[in-house]
Design a protein around this motif. Sequence first.
Motif, PDB file in Angstrom:
ATOM      1  N   ALA A   1      22.018  11.766 -34.245  1.00 46.74           N
ATOM      2  CA  ALA A   1      22.306  10.866 -35.369  1.00 46.74           C
ATOM      3  C   ALA A   1      22.088   9.415 -34.955  1.00 46.74           C
ATOM      4  O   ALA A   1      21.552   8.610 -35.725  1.00 46.74           O
ATOM      5  N   GLN A   2      22.484   9.120 -33.729  1.00 48.49           N
ATOM      6  CA  GLN A   2      22.297   7.755 -33.222  1.00 48.49           C
ATOM      7  C   GLN A   2      20.812   7.404 -33.171  1.00 48.49           C
ATOM      8  O   GLN A   2      20.412   6.276 -33.448  1.00 48.49           O
ATOM      9  N   MET A   3      20.019   8.406 -32.817  1.00 46.81           N
ATOM     10  CA  MET A   3      18.575   8.174 -32.722  1.00 46.81           C
ATOM     11  C   MET A   3      17.977   7.925 -34.113  1.00 46.81           C
ATOM     12  O   MET A   3      17.016   7.182 -34.268  1.00 46.81           O
ATOM     13  N   ILE A   4      18.584   8.559 -35.123  1.00 48.41           N
ATOM     14  CA  ILE A   4      18.046   8.409 -36.487  1.00 48.41           C
ATOM     15  C   ILE A   4      18.558   7.128 -37.138  1.00 48.41           C
ATOM     16  O   ILE A   4      17.824   6.428 -37.829  1.00 48.41           O
ATOM     17  N   THR A   5      19.833   6.812 -36.882  1.00 49.93           N
ATOM     18  CA  THR A   5      20.416   5.684 -37.627  1.00 49.93           C
ATOM     19  C   THR A   5      20.855   4.518 -36.747  1.00 49.93           C
ATOM     20  O   THR A   5      21.395   3.547 -37.255  1.00 49.93           O
TER      21      THR A   5
ATOM     22  N   ILE B   1      17.175   0.469 -34.152  1.00 54.69           N
ATOM     23  CA  ILE B   1      16.578   0.616 -32.806  1.00 54.69           C
ATOM     24  C   ILE B   1      16.474   2.088 -32.391  1.00 54.69           C
ATOM     25  O   ILE B   1      16.071   2.388 -31.268  1.00 54.69           O
ATOM     26  N   GLY B   2      16.853   2.973 -33.307  1.00 52.94           N
ATOM     27  CA  GLY B   2      16.864   4.398 -32.959  1.00 52.94           C
ATOM     28  C   GLY B   2      15.524   4.907 -32.455  1.00 52.94           C
ATOM     29  O   GLY B   2      15.452   5.690 -31.508  1.00 52.94           O
ATOM     30  N   TYR B   3      14.439   4.413 -33.049  1.00 53.36           N
ATOM     31  CA  TYR B   3      13.099   4.885 -32.662  1.00 53.36           C
ATOM     32  C   TYR B   3      12.765   4.555 -31.205  1.00 53.36           C
ATOM     33  O   TYR B   3      11.983   5.237 -30.558  1.00 53.36           O
ATOM     34  N   LYS B   4      13.409   3.496 -30.689  1.00 48.28           N
ATOM     35  CA  LYS B   4      13.123   3.088 -29.303  1.00 48.28           C
ATOM     36  C   LYS B   4      13.570   4.170 -28.312  1.00 48.28           C
ATOM     37  O   LYS B   4      12.922   4.399 -27.299  1.00 48.28           O
ATOM     38  N   PHE B   5      14.709   4.810 -28.629  1.00 52.04           N
ATOM     39  CA  PHE B   5      15.176   5.899 -27.765  1.00 52.04           C
ATOM     40  C   PHE B   5      14.122   7.012 -27.723  1.00 52.04           C
ATOM     41  O   PHE B   5      13.827   7.587 -26.686  1.00 52.04           O
ATOM     42  N   LEU B   6      13.595   7.294 -28.911  1.00 49.33           N
ATOM     43  CA  LEU B   6      12.599   8.374 -29.018  1.00 49.33           C
ATOM     44  C   LEU B   6      11.351   8.030 -28.196  1.00 49.33           C
ATOM     45  O   LEU B   6      10.827   8.872 -27.451  1.00 49.33           O
ATOM     46  N   ILE B   7      10.915   6.770 -28.307  1.00 46.41           N
ATOM     47  CA  ILE B   7       9.717   6.350 -27.540  1.00 46.41           C
ATOM     48  C   ILE B   7       9.981   6.475 -26.044  1.00 46.41           C
ATOM     49  O   ILE B   7       9.152   6.968 -25.278  1.00 46.41           O
ATOM     50  N   MET B   8      11.183   6.066 -25.627  1.00 46.38           N
ATOM     51  CA  MET B   8      11.507   6.151 -24.192  1.00 46.38           C
ATOM     52  C   MET B   8      11.551   7.599 -23.718  1.00 46.38           C
ATOM     53  O   MET B   8      11.139   7.900 -22.590  1.00 46.38           O
ATOM     54  N   LEU B   9      12.064   8.483 -24.583  1.00 47.96           N
ATOM     55  CA  LEU B   9      12.087   9.903 -24.198  1.00 47.96           C
ATOM     56  C   LEU B   9      10.660  10.425 -24.052  1.00 47.96           C
ATOM     57  O   LEU B   9      10.359  11.200 -23.131  1.00 47.96           O
ATOM     58  N   VAL B  10       9.776   9.982 -24.938  1.00 44.65           N
ATOM     59  CA  VAL B  10       8.368  10.402 -24.845  1.00 44.65           C
ATOM     60  C   VAL B  10       7.748   9.872 -23.548  1.00 44.65           C
ATOM     61  O   VAL B  10       7.049  10.603 -22.832  1.00 44.65           O
ATOM     62  N   ILE B  11       8.036   8.591 -23.224  1.00 42.80           N
ATOM     63  CA  ILE B  11       7.491   8.017 -21.975  1.00 42.80           C
ATOM     64  C   ILE B  11       8.039   8.776 -20.764  1.00 42.80           C
ATOM     65  O   ILE B  11       7.302   9.097 -19.823  1.00 42.80           O
TER      66      ILE B  11
END
Lengths: 107, 443
Positions: free
Chosen positions: B61-65, B74-84
């Motif tokens: 939820a934190q990643m989405i909102t 800033i939730g999308y930034k977590f996702l990008i970092m996980l991808v990196i």
Amino acid sequence: MNVIWSNALTVLGLGLFIVFVVLILLVFLLNGFSWFFIKKETPQLQTIPATTPTTSGAITPAEQAAVAMALHLFYEDAHDEESYVITIQQEPYNPWNSKIYGLNNNM
Amino acid sequence: MKKYLFILLMYVAAIMPATAQNSTDSLIQATVIEETGIAKEETPLKVGESLLKFVKDTGLAQMITGTDDEGNYIGYKFLIMLVIGCLLLYLAIVKKFEPLLLLPIAFGMLLTNLPLAGMYNADLFAGGHVHWGEFVGTAGLLDYLYLGVKLGIYPCLIFVGVGAMTDFGPLLANPKSLLLGAAAQLGIFATYLGATALGFAPNEAASIGIIGGADGPTAIYLTSKLAPHLLGPIAVAAYSYMALVPVIQPPIMRLLTSKKEREIEMKQLREVSRTEKILFPIIVAIIVSLLLPSAATLISCLMLGNLMRECGVVERLSKTVQNELMNIVTIFLGITVGATATAANFLNWTTLGILFLGVTAFCLGTAGGVLLAKFMNLFSKEKINPLIGSAGVSAVPMAARVSQVEGQKANPGNFLLMHAMGPNVAGVIGSAVAAGILLSLLG
């Protein structure tokens, strides 16, 4: 942000200068080392035959090179490719493969 | 009527003990609150609300909102970092790019970018200081492990292991190699200038420049002292480029040398005695530490490890620092350095600048070593193959292998590996000295 170029250039110049000074000092030190140790070991080397290892149990540089080359060829698979086919041909009869004259014949 | 009266009596009989029990519980609870101050009044749970609260408290939820303090998403930034992080894991596992360090770094990156997991709290190290007062209660596992980086312990322990694994014999046999190791430090100082021009503060520019030393522990040590907020990107850049040495260096080496120069065969190195190998670490530790106290920590750790290796009387210690200690510290170092690569620290233009300057530092260091070797050939009777100059950028033993491979491409009978090991280990000393100088001038 204002860059103080004089500071940056000082760090560049001084940094490279000190690195070279320290390492040149070490070059002199090591040259002194080699001068001292080579001089010290020279008389001993003259009495040792060329084929004898320099330290007990050690192998000669030529042997080390041969081992290294063999390992290199082995790991790089740079040796002749074997066909893995047994090529021993069945020989026709002769007294050497005769069962009659074999050691274990129980005739 | 009697029936209803009976039911009423039964109800009263039933709730009376419960009420008495409740009052007793309340009394006990009040006493507990008074005595301990930690008990909480229990409120009735509602299934719907509880479920909603649980969902809101998930990292997903934190990643989405998720938003920052100013309300920006800033939730999308977590996702990008996980991808990196996953990309780095792929490079480590499948492509085998420095897997011993890249794997823990990448996993640390994953852990630190899992929202609400709280394993690493950058706030505890804000402003370049450890906020000891807030440690108890708020620190996560990685915060405790990160203390080893912050206090400069891990890089030094790694250096003990590096020293125990390094043979300084080729350097002792050919002392001129030290000059090539010094020339390759050109990348560090030239990149410092470039980073300053791009607007980085002097301490940040020095930390970025040290990437050119191609020496992971030194880069981490200096950055943790000068610019701890850049530790993540700098460590990732340093180790990534070290893995890419066979890709980065050969074009520069070929560009700066002619085929005739690459074909130069060097004469076999002299044999170095055990006494020399034992005296070398002791003398270097004393001389360098006296000349440059700020480099004493790194150099003395390196030389301690080497002395353990060469003296031959502490075989067990030597094996331990080469294997167990080195491996344990590598795990802690990798995972905590990766943990500093939080979304806020990593996903910005600064990181891109660091990656660009890092590769520039590598190229300049390589060029510096090759050009000095060519320059030395102008005066020296015994010609040096300039390809060994590129090995001055540390990255032991990868850079020396690159020299060997390139030398054999030009002349199959050329064996440059041992000649290149001299500048290679000189580069380790040179980068530690350079780090000491930068620490002394800017620390």
